[in-house]
Design a protein around this motif. Structure first.
Motif, PDB file in Angstrom:
ATOM      1  N   HIS A  40       0.826  -1.205   0.000  1.00  0.00           N
ATOM      2  CA  HIS A  40       0.000   0.000   0.000  1.00  0.00           C
ATOM      3  C   HIS A  40       0.867   1.265   0.000  1.00  0.00           C
ATOM      4  O   HIS A  40       0.565   2.235  -0.697  1.00  0.00           O
ATOM      5  N   SER A  41       1.942   1.239   0.777  1.00  0.00           N
ATOM      6  CA  SER A  41       2.819   2.411   0.890  1.00  0.00           C
ATOM      7  C   SER A  41       3.528   2.703  -0.430  1.00  0.00           C
ATOM      8  O   SER A  41       3.613   3.858  -0.854  1.00  0.00           O
ATOM      9  N   VAL A  42       4.023   1.649  -1.088  1.00  0.00           N
ATOM     10  CA  VAL A  42       4.724   1.826  -2.360  1.00  0.00           C
ATOM     11  C   VAL A  42       3.773   2.375  -3.421  1.00  0.00           C
ATOM     12  O   VAL A  42       4.110   3.302  -4.164  1.00  0.00           O
ATOM     13  N   LEU A  43       2.574   1.797  -3.498  1.00  0.00           N
ATOM     14  CA  LEU A  43       1.592   2.253  -4.489  1.00  0.00           C
ATOM     15  C   LEU A  43       1.202   3.713  -4.234  1.00  0.00           C
ATOM     16  O   LEU A  43       1.110   4.509  -5.174  1.00  0.00           O
ATOM     17  N   PHE A  44       0.998   4.058  -2.977  1.00  0.00           N
ATOM     18  CA  PHE A  44       0.623   5.441  -2.652  1.00  0.00           C
ATOM     19  C   PHE A  44       1.764   6.399  -2.969  1.00  0.00           C
ATOM     20  O   PHE A  44       1.533   7.507  -3.466  1.00  0.00           O
ATOM     21  N   PHE A  45       2.987   5.978  -2.695  1.00  0.00           N
ATOM     22  CA  PHE A  45       4.147   6.821  -3.008  1.00  0.00           C
ATOM     23  C   PHE A  45       4.213   7.118  -4.509  1.00  0.00           C
ATOM     24  O   PHE A  45       4.452   8.255  -4.915  1.00  0.00           O
ATOM     25  N   ILE A  46       3.985   6.103  -5.321  1.00  0.00           N
ATOM     26  CA  ILE A  46       4.000   6.293  -6.783  1.00  0.00           C
ATOM     27  C   ILE A  46       2.904   7.269  -7.202  1.00  0.00           C
ATOM     28  O   ILE A  46       3.116   8.150  -8.037  1.00  0.00           O
ATOM     29  N   VAL A  47       1.720   7.119  -6.596  1.00  0.00           N
ATOM     30  CA  VAL A  47       0.589   8.002  -6.929  1.00  0.00           C
ATOM     31  C   VAL A  47       0.925   9.458  -6.644  1.00  0.00           C
ATOM     32  O   VAL A  47       0.731  10.332  -7.503  1.00  0.00           O
ATOM     33  N   ILE A  48       1.428   9.733  -5.444  1.00  0.00           N
ATOM     34  CA  ILE A  48       1.669  11.132  -5.087  1.00  0.00           C
ATOM     35  C   ILE A  48       2.810  11.742  -5.908  1.00  0.00           C
ATOM     36  O   ILE A  48       2.771  12.947  -6.241  1.00  0.00           O
ATOM     37  N   GLU A  49       3.813  10.942  -6.264  1.00  0.00           N
ATOM     38  CA  GLU A  49       4.911  11.496  -7.053  1.00  0.00           C
ATOM     39  C   GLU A  49       4.483  11.752  -8.501  1.00  0.00           C
ATOM     40  O   GLU A  49       4.854  12.770  -9.099  1.00  0.00           O
ATOM     41  N   LEU A  50       3.697  10.842  -9.080  1.00  0.00           N
ATOM     42  CA  LEU A  50       3.173  11.073 -10.430  1.00  0.00           C
ATOM     43  C   LEU A  50       2.289  12.310 -10.453  1.00  0.00           C
ATOM     44  O   LEU A  50       2.375  13.141 -11.363  1.00  0.00           O
ATOM     45  N   MET A  51       1.451  12.435  -9.419  1.00  0.00           N
ATOM     46  CA  MET A  51       0.549  13.577  -9.360  1.00  0.00           C
ATOM     47  C   MET A  51       1.312  14.876  -9.135  1.00  0.00           C
ATOM     48  O   MET A  51       0.981  15.916  -9.717  1.00  0.00           O
ATOM     49  N   HIS A  52       2.338  14.814  -8.302  1.00  0.00           N
ATOM     50  CA  HIS A  52       3.145  16.001  -8.047  1.00  0.00           C
ATOM     51  C   HIS A  52       3.822  16.479  -9.333  1.00  0.00           C
ATOM     52  O   HIS A  52       3.849  17.678  -9.639  1.00  0.00           O
ATOM     53  N   MET A  53       4.363  15.545 -10.105  1.00  0.00           N
ATOM     54  CA  MET A  53       5.000  15.908 -11.372  1.00  0.00           C
ATOM     55  C   MET A  53       3.979  16.476 -12.356  1.00  0.00           C
ATOM     56  O   MET A  53       4.263  17.442 -13.082  1.00  0.00           O
ATOM     57  N   ALA A  54       2.777  15.884 -12.383  1.00  0.00           N
ATOM     58  CA  ALA A  54       1.729  16.374 -13.278  1.00  0.00           C
ATOM     59  C   ALA A  54       1.324  17.803 -12.913  1.00  0.00           C
ATOM     60  O   ALA A  54       1.130  18.647 -13.792  1.00  0.00           O
ATOM     61  N   VAL A  55       1.218  18.066 -11.621  1.00  0.00           N
ATOM     62  CA  VAL A  55       0.852  19.411 -11.156  1.00  0.00           C
ATOM     63  C   VAL A  55       1.921  20.426 -11.544  1.00  0.00           C
ATOM     64  O   VAL A  55       1.624  21.518 -12.037  1.00  0.00           O
ATOM     65  N   ASN A  56       3.186  20.067 -11.326  1.00  0.00           N
ATOM     66  CA  ASN A  56       4.278  20.977 -11.687  1.00  0.00           C
ATOM     67  C   ASN A  56       4.300  21.256 -13.185  1.00  0.00           C
ATOM     68  O   ASN A  56       4.495  22.400 -13.622  1.00  0.00           O
ATOM     69  N   ALA A  57       4.102  20.196 -13.993  1.00  0.00           N
ATOM     70  CA  ALA A  57       4.089  20.359 -15.441  1.00  0.00           C
ATOM     71  C   ALA A  57       2.924  21.237 -15.876  1.00  0.00           C
ATOM     72  O   ALA A  57       3.055  22.096 -16.763  1.00  0.00           O
ATOM     73  N   ASN A  58       1.772  21.027 -15.245  1.00  0.00           N
ATOM     74  CA  ASN A  58       0.594  21.841 -15.562  1.00  0.00           C
ATOM     75  C   ASN A  58       0.813  23.296 -15.175  1.00  0.00           C
ATOM     76  O   ASN A  58       0.420  24.215 -15.911  1.00  0.00           O
ATOM     77  N   ASP A  59       1.445  23.518 -14.017  1.00  0.00           N
ATOM     78  CA  ASP A  59       1.741  24.888 -13.580  1.00  0.00           C
ATOM     79  C   ASP A  59       2.611  25.608 -14.606  1.00  0.00           C
ATOM     80  O   ASP A  59       2.338  26.758 -14.976  1.00  0.00           O
ATOM     81  N   ASN A  60       3.669  24.939 -15.059  1.00  0.00           N
ATOM     82  CA  ASN A  60       4.573  25.554 -16.029  1.00  0.00           C
ATOM     83  C   ASN A  60       3.868  25.830 -17.356  1.00  0.00           C
ATOM     84  O   ASN A  60       4.096  26.875 -17.990  1.00  0.00           O
ATOM     85  N   THR A  61       3.005  24.907 -17.769  1.00  0.00           N
ATOM     86  CA  THR A  61       2.281  25.075 -19.029  1.00  0.00           C
ATOM     87  C   THR A  61       1.270  26.211 -18.934  1.00  0.00           C
ATOM     88  O   THR A  61       1.187  27.064 -19.827  1.00  0.00           O
ATOM     89  N   GLN A  62       0.509  26.224 -17.853  1.00  0.00           N
ATOM     90  CA  GLN A  62      -0.505  27.273 -17.673  1.00  0.00           C
ATOM     91  C   GLN A  62       0.147  28.651 -17.530  1.00  0.00           C
ATOM     92  O   GLN A  62      -0.369  29.647 -18.056  1.00  0.00           O
TER      93      GLN A  62
END
Length: 306
Positions: A40-62
């Motif tokens: 559960h911890s590994v899966l959650f870690f992957i989720v938050i890091e993917l989402m964090h990268m997506a947010v940063n990429a979206n911020d730069n694009t917007q």
């Protein structure tokens, strides 16, 4: 997209801001419940890091799309314009990262399904919405006075609470008392992360005025918000001390107070010269020092059971 450009596009160096609350959540749930679920911890870690990268990429694009400064910001400062990343490629990266996080997240939801799974689902939905609307939509959160609040609470508290949940579920579910105790224990991380965003806006004061962003610094001014920035760190430590007193954190967590003189020194240097290229690194150092010392002190307390 070359690896170097991708890492800059998703602001890989900033991922520590989500790694540390996750770590604090693991330490909290072990100290209070002696629970840990590796899968559960590994899966959650992957989720938050993917989402964090997506947010940063979206911020730069917007930021690139909506910037009014066509020359300096779009062509030199913003990573999308600087590396000539096409909007189609940028959106593809954002969607791919978000989709990956959503798919793994739903899988984790199924594994942890229980009576309070709707709360976990709500946290995920809120995370996605805040992630997108932080820089997207008709009125981006980053352009309002609430950017620091949303980023600090979402990353500092919600990530820590979710990390606790995935290690307890499905055997044990969330409760209001658990959520309240985690909120108090996460206070130092919440203020440290919120202050990182506030430091960014303090340094970008002139640029934000030029781009007509309505950040809290633009509305209230640098002087007042610099004062609030310093107070924020103090409130974070008050939360930590209170959590120790109520028994949610080990007593030796107070060892994290040893780095307070360093934080004060960085604050004074930051306040003297609020220039992004020279001063923002001090806020980054503060965030890393505070959260790492917090995690280390908690770890020491858990080892010695004090």
């Amino acid at each position: 997209m070359k690896p170097k450009v991708f890492l800059e596009f998703v602001e890989f160096q900033s991922l520590v801001a989500s790694v540390l609350p996750f770590t604090l959540g693991l330490l909290y749930v072990w100290y209070n419940y002696h629970a840990f679920n590796l899968l559960h911890s590994v899966l959650f870690f992957i989720v938050i890091e993917l989402m964090h990268m997506a947010v940063n990429a979206n911020d730069n694009t917007q930021d690139f799309v909506h910037a009014k400064d066509e020359k300096t910001f779009k062509q030199l400062t913003n990573v999308v314009g600087h590396y000539h990343i096409s909007l189609r490629l940028a959106i593809t990266v954002i969607v791919s990262l978000s989709a990956g996080a959503a798919i793994i997240g739903f899988g984790l939801l199924k594994l942890t399904w229980g009576s309070s799974s709707w709360i976990f689902l709500s946290m995920g939905i809120i995370g996605f919405l805040v992630g997108y609307f932080y820089a997207g939509g008709p009125l981006p959160i980053s352009n309002t006075p609430f950017g620091e609040l949303f980023s600090g609470v979402t990353m500092g508290y919600v990530i820590m609470l979710a990390a606790v949940y995935v290690n307890l579920a499905p055997a044990q579910q969330l409760s209001w008392s658990l959520a309240g105790n985690v909120l108090l224990a996460s206070g130092l991380a919440v203020f440290a992360i919120g202050n990182l965003m506030l430091a960014n806006n303090l340094c970008d004061y002139e640029e934000d005025k030029l781009n007509e962003r309505r950040t809290i610094v633009v509305l209230l001014g640098q002087r007042i918000m610099l004062w609030a920035w310093n107070i924020g760190y103090a409130l974070g430590y008050v939360c930590m001390i209170a959590a120790v007193l109520v028994g949610s954190l080990p007593k030796l967590t107070l060892l994290a107070l040893l780095i307070v003189p360093v934080v004060i020194k960085n604050n004074r240097q930051f306040g003297a010269v609020m220039v992004k290229s020279k001063s923002f690194v001090l806020a980054v150092k503060n965030c890393i020092l505070i959260t790492i010392s917090f995690a280390l002190a908690m770890g020491i307390g858990i080892i010695f059971r004090l």
